[in-house]
Design an enzyme around this catalytic site. Structure first.
Site, short mmCIF file in Angstrom:
data_model
loop_
_atom_site.label_atom_id
_atom_site.label_comp_id
_atom_site.label_asym_id
_atom_site.label_seq_id
_atom_site.Cartn_x
_atom_site.Cartn_y
_atom_site.Cartn_z
N GLY A 1 0.83 -1.20 0.00
CA GLY A 1 0.00 0.00 0.00
C GLY A 1 0.86 1.24 0.00
O GLY A 1 2.06 1.19 0.31
N HIS B 1 7.91 -7.66 -3.39
CA HIS B 1 6.61 -7.99 -4.00
C HIS B 1 6.70 -9.34 -4.72
O HIS B 1 7.25 -9.44 -5.82
CB HIS B 1 6.19 -6.89 -4.97
CG HIS B 1 5.71 -5.65 -4.30
ND1 HIS B 1 4.39 -5.45 -3.95
CD2 HIS B 1 6.39 -4.56 -3.86
CE1 HIS B 1 4.27 -4.27 -3.36
NE2 HIS B 1 5.46 -3.71 -3.28
N VAL C 1 -14.63 -11.27 -25.58
CA VAL C 1 -14.38 -12.53 -24.88
C VAL C 1 -15.42 -12.78 -23.78
O VAL C 1 -15.99 -13.88 -23.69
CB VAL C 1 -12.96 -12.53 -24.27
CG1 VAL C 1 -12.74 -13.78 -23.42
CG2 VAL C 1 -11.92 -12.45 -25.36
N ASP C 2 -15.69 -11.78 -22.95
CA ASP C 2 -16.56 -11.99 -21.79
C ASP C 2 -17.98 -12.37 -22.19
O ASP C 2 -18.53 -13.37 -21.71
CB ASP C 2 -16.59 -10.73 -20.91
CG ASP C 2 -15.20 -10.36 -20.40
OD1 ASP C 2 -14.36 -11.27 -20.29
OD2 ASP C 2 -14.97 -9.17 -20.15
N SER C 3 -18.60 -11.58 -23.07
CA SER C 3 -19.98 -11.88 -23.45
C SER C 3 -20.06 -13.18 -24.25
O SER C 3 -21.04 -13.91 -24.18
CB SER C 3 -20.60 -10.72 -24.24
OG SER C 3 -20.01 -10.59 -25.52
N SER C 4 -19.00 -13.49 -25.01
CA SER C 4 -18.98 -14.73 -25.78
C SER C 4 -18.95 -15.94 -24.86
O SER C 4 -19.65 -16.93 -25.09
CB SER C 4 -17.78 -14.75 -26.72
OG SER C 4 -17.86 -13.74 -27.69
N CYS D 1 5.27 -6.32 1.68
CA CYS D 1 5.67 -4.91 1.65
C CYS D 1 5.00 -4.14 2.80
O CYS D 1 5.35 -4.34 3.95
CB CYS D 1 5.35 -4.30 0.29
SG CYS D 1 6.16 -2.71 0.00
N GLY E 1 -19.51 -9.89 -28.98
CA GLY E 1 -18.45 -10.55 -29.74
C GLY E 1 -17.13 -10.54 -29.00
O GLY E 1 -16.18 -11.20 -29.41
#
Length: 524
Positions: A58, A180, A237-240, A85, A235
């Site tokens: 943070g 990290h 990626v997510d909605s497909s 960190c 069309g």
């Protein structure tokens, strides 16, 4: 069926820009996790019942009055804890050790010496020094450092600038690292995360694509029952993936509306219809709305205004088509986990909100449809893996990100049909050659941009006064930062010649070598 949520890791976010990367590394180890804001109500933490807890980095200092304190509740579970960190400094401060500003801040590469044998770091190393001690190549980003070990803790890592770069109380399974582990710059970071969640927290690898897909399908069936569902299919990626998933879950109860804005990639509308309607048997209503969008965008050159015009018109058309479909109870959306995180802020309103989440341009209140969001627990890379499990073609699930407003924000200034047609073909040539030269999957995002300026060129014996196309290609792991891709000069030469030779409307091609920051990936 495997319970993919049975074992879980809680990540408390103290404002790090890398917190989502922690979650992705945990998921890559096969373990489910969620991110909670550091000031979340204690009741939410208790109800989560974690098998392990990770404290993120943070921007604050543990010595500042504005810092968020470490919740006592995390030690009531008696589960392993890992501080990263700022999370390490919080643990040091909580257990009474001194934390102070370092004489020299550490930002970037560092070599860490593993000291003592801890369960967390044992046998994990990049090099060995002359004394036989394991060395790690890591990434640091801190201005404060821990000056003394808390009582009951031992030193497990150090650097020249941070003598205490890691400590542990292995009886209580509490570990802390100054570097990290979640970023790719820390070469053994994934191994350290894997060691913590799998060996120390004793979580099994239940979070796998096949199990995730099965769980999403089962939950969708349970939520929807015998009702009908409407999905705005873009069309992307997510909605497909949502379309493929719901088709397997509820079959003919799903209707997709695909609005072709005229601002899509080359032949994208036909590809969407071929994949879903013809190959998978999904019911898709295609709306060809190019003329409506071009008319609405006439004379509009401000990027934000263009986005609002495109989003608002999309909703109008979507509503118009939805009204023709009867007995619809649910609206499906391609919401994914980063959308949930970035929209939520925190329960108290103290944590920052990165962006407002919306899908399908926002859900009109008068539609009164319930939401179905099958992917809301998943990161983008997990969505792609689920898409493959569902049988979607690689060219669809692996395609690069594409902005919601489409080419509308890759045409600088006013959007016109001839501009869109030129850009569409130039972009197609660029992507086609990237695939042909086996470069497409080696970069994170590539596209062309139409510049509203003209340049003099010479073709044959004639003068050509035409527009300029800019090529943009970047590499990134998280899309929060990015570097420009060092594509081969011969390749860029080939793409430039093809675009200029095949498109009379282009006289010059340039290549964008700006990183993010200071630039953004998209131009608008």
């Amino acid at each position: 069926m495997t319970d993919i949520h049975a074992q879980r890791i809680l990540i408390l976010d103290f404002g790090s820009q890398f917190t989502q990367l922690i979650a992705r590394r945990v998921r890559e180890a096969g373990v489910y996790c969620e991110i909670y804001a550091c000031d979340v109500d204690v009741a939410h933490i208790k109800s989560f019942k974690p098998d392990g807890i990770i404290l993120s980095g943070g921007p604050e200092s543990v010595t500042a009055s504005t810092r968020y304190p470490l919740p006592d509740v995390i030690f009531e579970f008696a589960v392993p804890v890992l501080g990263i960190c700022y999370g390490m400094q919080l643990l040091a401060n909580y257990f009474g050790a001194e934390v102070a500003s370092a004489d020299h801040s550490e930002f970037g590469y560092a070599t860490v010496r593993a000291r003592g044998h801890s369960m967390l770091l044992k046998d994990i190393q990049d090099h060995i020094n002359d004394e036989g001690h394991g060395l790690l190549d890591v990434w640091m980003s801190h201005g404060d450092r821990v000056e003394s070990l808390p009582d009951g803790f031992k030193l497990i890592a150090s650097t020249d600038n941070a003598p205490i770069a890691g400590f542990a109380n292995e009886e209580r399974n509490i570990y802390a690292l100054q570097f990290h582990v979640e970023v790719t710059h820390t070469r053994q970071g994934a191994a350290i995360i894997h060691r913590f969640v799998r060996d120390i927290c004793r979580c099994e690898a239940n979070w796998q694509p096949k199990s995730i897909a099965s769980d999403c399908i089962a939950k969708a069936r349970q939520q929807i029952g015998d009702a009908n569902v409407l999905l705005g299919l873009s069309g992307g990626v997510d909605s497909s993936v949502v379309a493929a998933l719901l088709h397997q879950a509820i079959g003919t109860q799903l209707t997709c509306v695909f609005v072709d804005t005229g601002l899509l990639r080359h032949q994208e509308g036909d590809q969407v219809m071929a994949t879903f309607s013809e190959s998978l048997g999904v019911r898709v209503i295609r709306v060809n709305a190019e003329q409506e969008f071009l008319a609405a965008l006439e004379g509009v050159d401000d990027p934000e205004r263009k986005r609002k015009v495109i989003g608002g018109l999309f909703i109008d058309i979507f509503e118009r088509e939805a009204a023709k479909i009867t007995d619809v109870r649910f609206l499906a959306q391609g919401t994914i986990y980063p959308d949930v995180i970035e929209s939520a802020g925190s329960a108290t309103g103290k944590a920052h909100v990165i962006k407002s989440h919306h899908n399908v341009g926002g859900l009109p209140e008068h539609m009164k449809l319930e939401l179905v969001e099958p992917l809301r627990e998943l990161f983008k890379d997990e969505v792609r893996l689920v898409g493959r499990e569902l049988g979607l073609p690689a060219e669809m699930v692996d395609r690069h990100p594409f902005p919601g407003p489409g080419l509308g924000v890759r045409i600088l200034g006013e959007v016109r049909k001839d501009y869109a047609d030129t850009l569409r073909l130039a972009d197609h040539i660029f992507i086609e050659e990237l695939r042909r030269h086996d470069l497409y999957n080696k970069v994170s995002q590539a596209f062309a941009v139409f510049l509203p300026v003209k340049s003099v060129g010479v073709t044959g014996d004639g003068r050509r006064y035409a527009h300029v196309i800019c090529l943009r290609c970047v590499e990134t792991t998280d899309f929060m930062t990015a570097i420009w891709s060092r594509l081969p000069e011969d390749f860029l030469d080939l793409v430039s010649r093809r675009i200029i030779n095949e498109l009379d409307s282009v006289s010059r091609v340039v290549y964008d070598i700006s990183g993010k920051p200071p630039a953004t990936i998209e131009w608008e």
